[in-house]
Design a protein around this motif. Sequence first.
Motif, PDB file in Angstrom:
ATOM      1  N   ASP A 273      14.293 -23.523  41.707  1.00 19.99           N
ATOM      2  CA  ASP A 273      13.142 -22.963  42.407  1.00 19.99           C
ATOM      3  C   ASP A 273      11.879 -23.548  41.791  1.00 19.99           C
TER       4      ASP A 273
ATOM      5  N   SER B 205      12.848 -20.089  38.824  1.00 22.22           N
ATOM      6  CA  SER B 205      14.220 -20.591  38.904  1.00 22.22           C
ATOM      7  C   SER B 205      15.209 -19.653  38.230  1.00 22.22           C
TER       8      SER B 205
ATOM      9  N   THR C  30       8.157 -19.862  35.776  1.00 24.61           N
ATOM     10  CA  THR C  30       9.268 -20.355  36.569  1.00 24.61           C
ATOM     11  C   THR C  30       9.810 -19.262  37.469  1.00 24.61           C
TER      12      THR C  30
END
Length: 688
Positions: A620, A644, A642
């Motif tokens: 991501d 992710s 982040t």
Amino acid sequence: MPSKEIVSAKLAILERGWVKNEGQWDERALFSAPGYFGTTWITKDGQLLHVAIKGKESWVISERWVGGKVQTIKGEEELQTKVSYFIGNDPSKHRSGLSTYRYVSLGEVWSGIEVKLKATQKTVEKLFYVKPGADPSKIVVEVGGAKDLKLSKDGEIIIQTGLGELKLSKPIAWQEKDGKKLPVEVSYKLIGKNRYSFVVAKVDPSLPFVIDPILQSTYLGGSNDDSAEAIAINPTTGEVYVAGATYSTDFPNITGGARGSSGGSGDTFVVRLNPDLTRILQSTYLGGSYEDRATALAVNPTTGDVYVAGNTLSPDFPKATGWAQGNNNGGLDVFVARLNSSLTQLLQSTYLGGSGWDEALAIAINPKTGDVYVAGNTLSSDFPKTAGGAQSIKSLGSDAFVSRLNSNLTRIFQSTYLGGGGWDEALAIAIHPTTGDVYVAGRTSSTNFPGTTGGAQASNKGGSDAFVVKLNPNLTRILQSTYLGGGDDDGALAIAIHPTAGDVYVVGRTLSLIFPGTAGGAQARKSKGSDAFVSRLNSSLTQILQSTYLGGGDDDEALAIAIHPTTGEIYVAGRTASTDFPGTTGGAQAGNNGGFDAFVARLSPSLTQILQSTYLGGGDDDEALAIAIHPTTGDVYVAGKTLSPDFPKTAGGARENKSGGSDAFVARLSSGLNQESPIYLPGRTRLR
């Protein structure tokens, strides 16, 4: 250097410890442990409350000991980590240097059965110590706030909540004999709709044994959203400081059920880590009753004091007597705070701003005098102490500002506006190590930005341009300014000064096809979308010595810069959506894993070569917002945020299905950019 997998495995069992309530929370709480799935609280009667967070929503799960009685609640095995809380402007409610504990013991809850609680980085463990002859079937735990409990095929208990699933991992049990750990067969037993117990087989009745179920998150990457905005390294100890913004979770008022929000306003956080990023040595919250957000961080190289700048809406931001500006003058104001190097004391803080909207985006410390310089943008026509400054009167729109304060934050020596008839914003600041001259960079739409005559680029080429300004240390004179840009939108986002040559390096983002000085650069031509840029100017700002684009086939943006103290090589960090970012072959992460990834690039001091680049991210969006270089080892530290679920790849992770929010991250790479050791910053927090 340990491998990423080894570091991730160690981080997964990093001890975060239990913090005792010393008056910083609701009086019904005795201990708290922040973690990836949310926050776990221990109440005065020994009940557990797990506050799971997903985005702006939370869900409370409770655990209560049926048929048992908590005899005592005490912390055991004190850890090295200390925690401080500076919330509100009442110093009597501040708490510093609070101890953390490996275990909290609830005593003998059932006859012959002691309960201990342990908090690691990703889990909360309930340890049941069963004495010889005691009946383990007495252990019955009632789960409140769950929509449903069910057993999975793998022997886990799945707890259904309004936000998703939590799970109790398959329990393990053991006995010890002659120094060896002997496994014991154990499984869950569901009792009714909301209770569970254990079934134990083949146990030696003459020996005690331990049952250990673990609460883990299966869908939350961190406790909440987190964003690291700034990073700095103590030049003496090598310790790493990170600052950003966080939302704290208040103690819940109801034992079970859904809550619509976290119940708290945004706060600043500051974290201190060891150089290996394997231990959180200290963390602290910092803020008042409304939203507060750190945007910049600096360490005094002599005293080690930590200075944080940011923005606050709070009328009660914590401060000591003698502050430079005692009150919020209206709307969003700047704050500047000074903490000791261990983060256990708030030494001083001050507001900074006028009656309009004011925003700090950068901070720097004069290494010789200790004076503190803050830069940002303002809508206030009455910004403090601008009389006698290089530009004493505000122009139209938003102006940049620069302020100089003493090291104690008890006096504003001087401020100045910087701007013309358009929109002007200061985003970065640096102090020349020899002369003490102040360099400020940002972006401007003004065609009459002050002091550009005689500069490397005397006029705005179109749209918004980057700008760089050089002021004397007293902020009473603009020594030189220059535009920096082409025919489209450009903006400078970070600045650094070469420690020996004195050259000025600026990085940012450009949409211009013809950016000045790129001929002969490491990447002479612009790619598609927006590109990062890096420019090198002489110290007088009268020449662009070299520029270079930096980017691939999609959008790229440079957000931070640092210069290696020994080699003079230039390190740039930011974010990229490009799958062909230049120079990543042989890097710590050679490919983009999806969406925007953070990037780090290493260039020659002349900007004519990209020596190495690397992606840094998961599936991501990820972005690097700050970078620092260790003064002795040369290791590169990057901080950012982040989305992710696979950044970093933690061993045995219960994070494959991360469903929302962002986490702060810190990563350590070798100076060659071919190794990395990322870590999430744990916290009981949600960041914007």
